[in-house]
Structure formats: C-alpha cells, structure tokens
Scaffold this motif. Structure first.
Motif, PDB file in Angstrom:
ATOM      1  N   LEU A 125      43.059  39.089  38.450  1.00 18.85           N
ATOM      2  CA  LEU A 125      43.523  39.591  39.742  1.00 18.85           C
ATOM      3  C   LEU A 125      44.929  39.063  39.969  1.00 18.85           C
ATOM      4  N   ILE A 126      45.878  39.966  40.173  1.00 19.09           N
ATOM      5  CA  ILE A 126      47.277  39.584  40.379  1.00 19.09           C
ATOM      6  C   ILE A 126      47.733  40.173  41.703  1.00 19.09           C
ATOM      7  N   THR A 127      47.871  39.328  42.704  1.00 20.77           N
ATOM      8  CA  THR A 127      48.185  39.812  44.040  1.00 20.77           C
ATOM      9  C   THR A 127      49.273  38.954  44.665  1.00 20.77           C
ATOM     10  N   LYS A 128      50.072  39.563  45.513  1.00 17.06           N
ATOM     11  CA  LYS A 128      51.110  38.805  46.210  1.00 17.06           C
ATOM     12  C   LYS A 128      50.784  38.759  47.700  1.00 17.06           C
ATOM     13  N   GLY A 129      51.293  37.722  48.338  1.00 15.09           N
ATOM     14  CA  GLY A 129      51.033  37.586  49.762  1.00 15.09           C
ATOM     15  C   GLY A 129      50.685  36.160  50.127  1.00 15.09           C
ATOM     16  N   ALA A 139      37.264  36.467  48.726  1.00 17.01           N
ATOM     17  CA  ALA A 139      35.929  35.913  48.979  1.00 17.01           C
ATOM     18  C   ALA A 139      35.054  36.914  49.714  1.00 17.01           C
ATOM     19  N   GLN A 140      35.603  37.582  50.715  1.00 19.98           N
ATOM     20  CA  GLN A 140      34.822  38.533  51.499  1.00 19.98           C
ATOM     21  C   GLN A 140      34.515  39.807  50.727  1.00 19.98           C
ATOM     22  N   SER A 141      35.345  40.114  49.744  1.00 13.80           N
ATOM     23  CA  SER A 141      35.137  41.346  48.970  1.00 13.80           C
ATOM     24  C   SER A 141      33.916  41.257  48.069  1.00 13.80           C
ATOM     25  N   GLY A 142      33.536  40.038  47.670  1.00 13.12           N
ATOM     26  CA  GLY A 142      32.419  39.864  46.748  1.00 13.12           C
ATOM     27  C   GLY A 142      32.766  40.215  45.316  1.00 13.12           C
ATOM     28  N   LEU A 143      34.058  40.345  44.998  1.00 14.93           N
ATOM     29  CA  LEU A 143      34.489  40.768  43.662  1.00 14.93           C
ATOM     30  C   LEU A 143      34.927  39.602  42.776  1.00 14.93           C
ATOM     31  N   GLY A 144      34.984  38.416  43.332  1.00 21.23           N
ATOM     32  CA  GLY A 144      35.569  37.284  42.629  1.00 21.23           C
ATOM     33  C   GLY A 144      34.944  36.977  41.281  1.00 21.23           C
ATOM     34  N   VAL A 150      42.603  34.339  38.672  1.00 22.48           N
ATOM     35  CA  VAL A 150      43.214  34.890  39.884  1.00 22.48           C
ATOM     36  C   VAL A 150      44.602  34.287  40.032  1.00 22.48           C
ATOM     37  N   GLU A 151      45.596  35.146  40.194  1.00 17.51           N
ATOM     38  CA  GLU A 151      46.980  34.710  40.389  1.00 17.51           C
ATOM     39  C   GLU A 151      47.492  35.285  41.710  1.00 17.51           C
ATOM     40  N   ILE A 152      47.781  34.403  42.667  1.00 21.31           N
ATOM     41  CA  ILE A 152      48.374  34.814  43.939  1.00 21.31           C
ATOM     42  C   ILE A 152      49.832  34.390  43.890  1.00 21.31           C
ATOM     43  N   VAL A 153      50.725  35.371  43.832  1.00 20.86           N
ATOM     44  CA  VAL A 153      52.139  35.104  43.560  1.00 20.86           C
ATOM     45  C   VAL A 153      53.006  35.485  44.752  1.00 20.86           C
ATOM     46  N   GLU A 162      55.036  38.587  32.298  1.00 13.50           N
ATOM     47  CA  GLU A 162      55.168  37.902  31.013  1.00 13.50           C
ATOM     48  C   GLU A 162      54.420  36.576  31.043  1.00 13.50           C
ATOM     49  N   ARG A 163      54.565  35.843  32.131  1.00 14.66           N
ATOM     50  CA  ARG A 163      53.898  34.541  32.247  1.00 14.66           C
ATOM     51  C   ARG A 163      52.390  34.688  32.351  1.00 14.66           C
ATOM     52  N   ILE A 164      51.928  35.565  33.230  1.00 11.56           N
ATOM     53  CA  ILE A 164      50.497  35.692  33.474  1.00 11.56           C
ATOM     54  C   ILE A 164      49.762  36.230  32.260  1.00 11.56           C
ATOM     55  N   PHE A 165      50.299  37.277  31.642  1.00 10.27           N
ATOM     56  CA  PHE A 165      49.597  37.866  30.497  1.00 10.27           C
ATOM     57  C   PHE A 165      49.689  36.990  29.243  1.00 10.27           C
ATOM     58  N   SER A 166      50.658  36.087  29.208  1.00 11.52           N
ATOM     59  CA  SER A 166      50.710  35.123  28.114  1.00 11.52           C
ATOM     60  C   SER A 166      49.756  33.956  28.371  1.00 11.52           C
ATOM     61  N   SER A 167      49.610  33.586  29.644  1.00 10.29           N
ATOM     62  CA  SER A 167      48.737  32.459  29.996  1.00 10.29           C
ATOM     63  C   SER A 167      47.258  32.828  29.961  1.00 10.29           C
TER      64      SER A 167
END
Length: 236
Positions: A125-129, A139-144, A150-153, A162-167
């Motif tokens: 999961l790659i989300t910004k905010g 947590a409320q979505s039940g999808l975790g 999970v990356e919140i950027v 590049e960083r996330i898909f390499s990590s």
C-alpha cells in the motif's frame, strides 16, 4: 531475438479513491465552505481561491485533511480581508473534524481482488497524506492483512517508487503501481521503470490532473479494479 519482460512480483496500490472513497468528502466540505462564505464571492470563485491556497501550502502542510482545513481557514481570512467571524472559523474546524471521523467505504471489487492476489504477489500500500488519518482509514477498511508492507509518504515521485519497489520487491522493473491519479500513481511509477495502471475515479482533485501517458509501453488503463486479474494474466 527479443528478451522476455521480467516477471511481475510486486504490486503497489494507491489508497484514496483507489481502494476507498475519499475525494467526495473533500467536495462536500468544499461546497459547505462556499456556502459559509457566500457573502464574499461566487461559489466557483471561492473554490478557486481555496485551490490556490491548497497548492501554495502543500510544501508546508502536505497532503490531507488537516492541510485542507488550514487552507480553508486561510482562504476565509483572505476573502473577508481579515473580518471572518469566529463562528465561521468554528464551523470550518468542525467540518474538518467530521472529515477525519467519516466511515470508510471501500470501492467495488477491492476486497475480492486483493484476496485473489495476496500470496501470489507482494502487495504494497503506497499512499500519501497525514500519517494518523491514513493509518485510521486503513484500519477501518479491514484491508490491512492483505498487504506485505505499507508506505505512507509525503509525496509520490520517481525516487519514491524506486525506493519502495527496491525495498519491498525486486526493483521497479518487476513491479506495478495501481491508482486513480496519473500525476501521483502512474506517471512517476512508469518513469521509475514500473508498470503504471490507471483506474479513473469519478472525482479527482484538480491538482492531480495530467495527460495520460498513452505512448508509454508500460501504461495500462482499466475501468475498475475487477479487470486487474485479466490484465495480470495477459502480462504473464
């Protein structure tokens, strides 16, 4: 002789307006904001001023509801030349709090698609905010449980992918990013060397609008997430 494409191992998913509804709550609050300040301008003019403030403040407040609320307050002060009543500020703050507590509504095909892909691919999961708000929504979505990471950027760019898909994967070339924003989810992922899959949403923030990269070999467009399994089968 042509070499085969590297096999896909990792799939990144945007969250807001890809997995669950989000923009509709911003639009509803924006309408309420325009109503509160109706004596100081036409609705479209007020919305335009608000958008200008949001863009101006991204570098300071980042993406998310809290920054949006602060931008509403700033715009209210500007359009009233500093005369905005305290009662209006109070209502703007209340609207922001309501957004932060709104129940999560997942979009069609999300649960079934993630369930089918979990275990076959590494799902990220790659989300910004805002960190707190994005964690709440997940947590409320039940999808975790479907996600390996999970990356919140703070923002999404070529270096981000590049960083996330390499990590969390085997590099961008063996990864795919899926989302409703061409500007944030698709174009920079393709620039990083990944597949970029665009799934339009009826409502998309004006800041996120760019042209579709139709000439890019790794660009794909789907009508809804339920079409993803067929796409992945065709790529194998």
């Amino acid at each position: 002789m042509t070499s085969a494409l590297p096999s896909l191992t990792t799939i990144g998913f945007d969250a807001d307006d890809t997995l669950w509804q989000n923009e509709q709550f911003f639009r509803m609050t924006e309408e309420h904001f325009a109503e509160l300040l109706a004596d100081h301008g036409e609705a479209e003019q007020l919305k335009s001023r608000l958008l200008e403030a949001e863009k101006r403040n991204l570098g300071t407040y980042g993406f998310g509801i809290k920054g949006f609320t602060l931008s509403m307050i700033e715009t209210a002060i500007e359009v009233t030349e500093g005369q905005v009543p305290a009662s209006v500020i109070e209502k703007i703050l209340a609207a922001g709090r309501e957004m932060l507590s709104h129940p999560i509504e997942t979009l069609p095909h999300v649960h079934d698609t993630l369930e089918a892909l979990a275990g076959r691919y590494r799902l990220v999961l790659i989300t910004k905010g805002d960190l707190f708000d994005q964690e709440r929504k997940l947590a409320q979505s039940g999808l975790g449980d479907f996600f390996n990471a999970v990356e919140i950027v703070s923002d999404k760019s070529r270096p981000t992918y590049e960083r996330i898909f390499s990590s969390h994967g085997d590099g961008p070339a063996r990864s795919m990013m899926i989302g409703n924003s061409l500007k944030s989810d698709v174009v920079p992922a393709i620039e990083a060397g990944s597949w970029g899959v665009y799934i339009p949403h009826d409502l998309t923030w004006a800041y996120e609008h760019v042209d579709e990269p139709t000439a890019a070999a790794r660009f794909r467009k789907l009508q809804h997430l339920g079409e993803l399994s067929k796409l992945l089968k065709n790529l194998d």
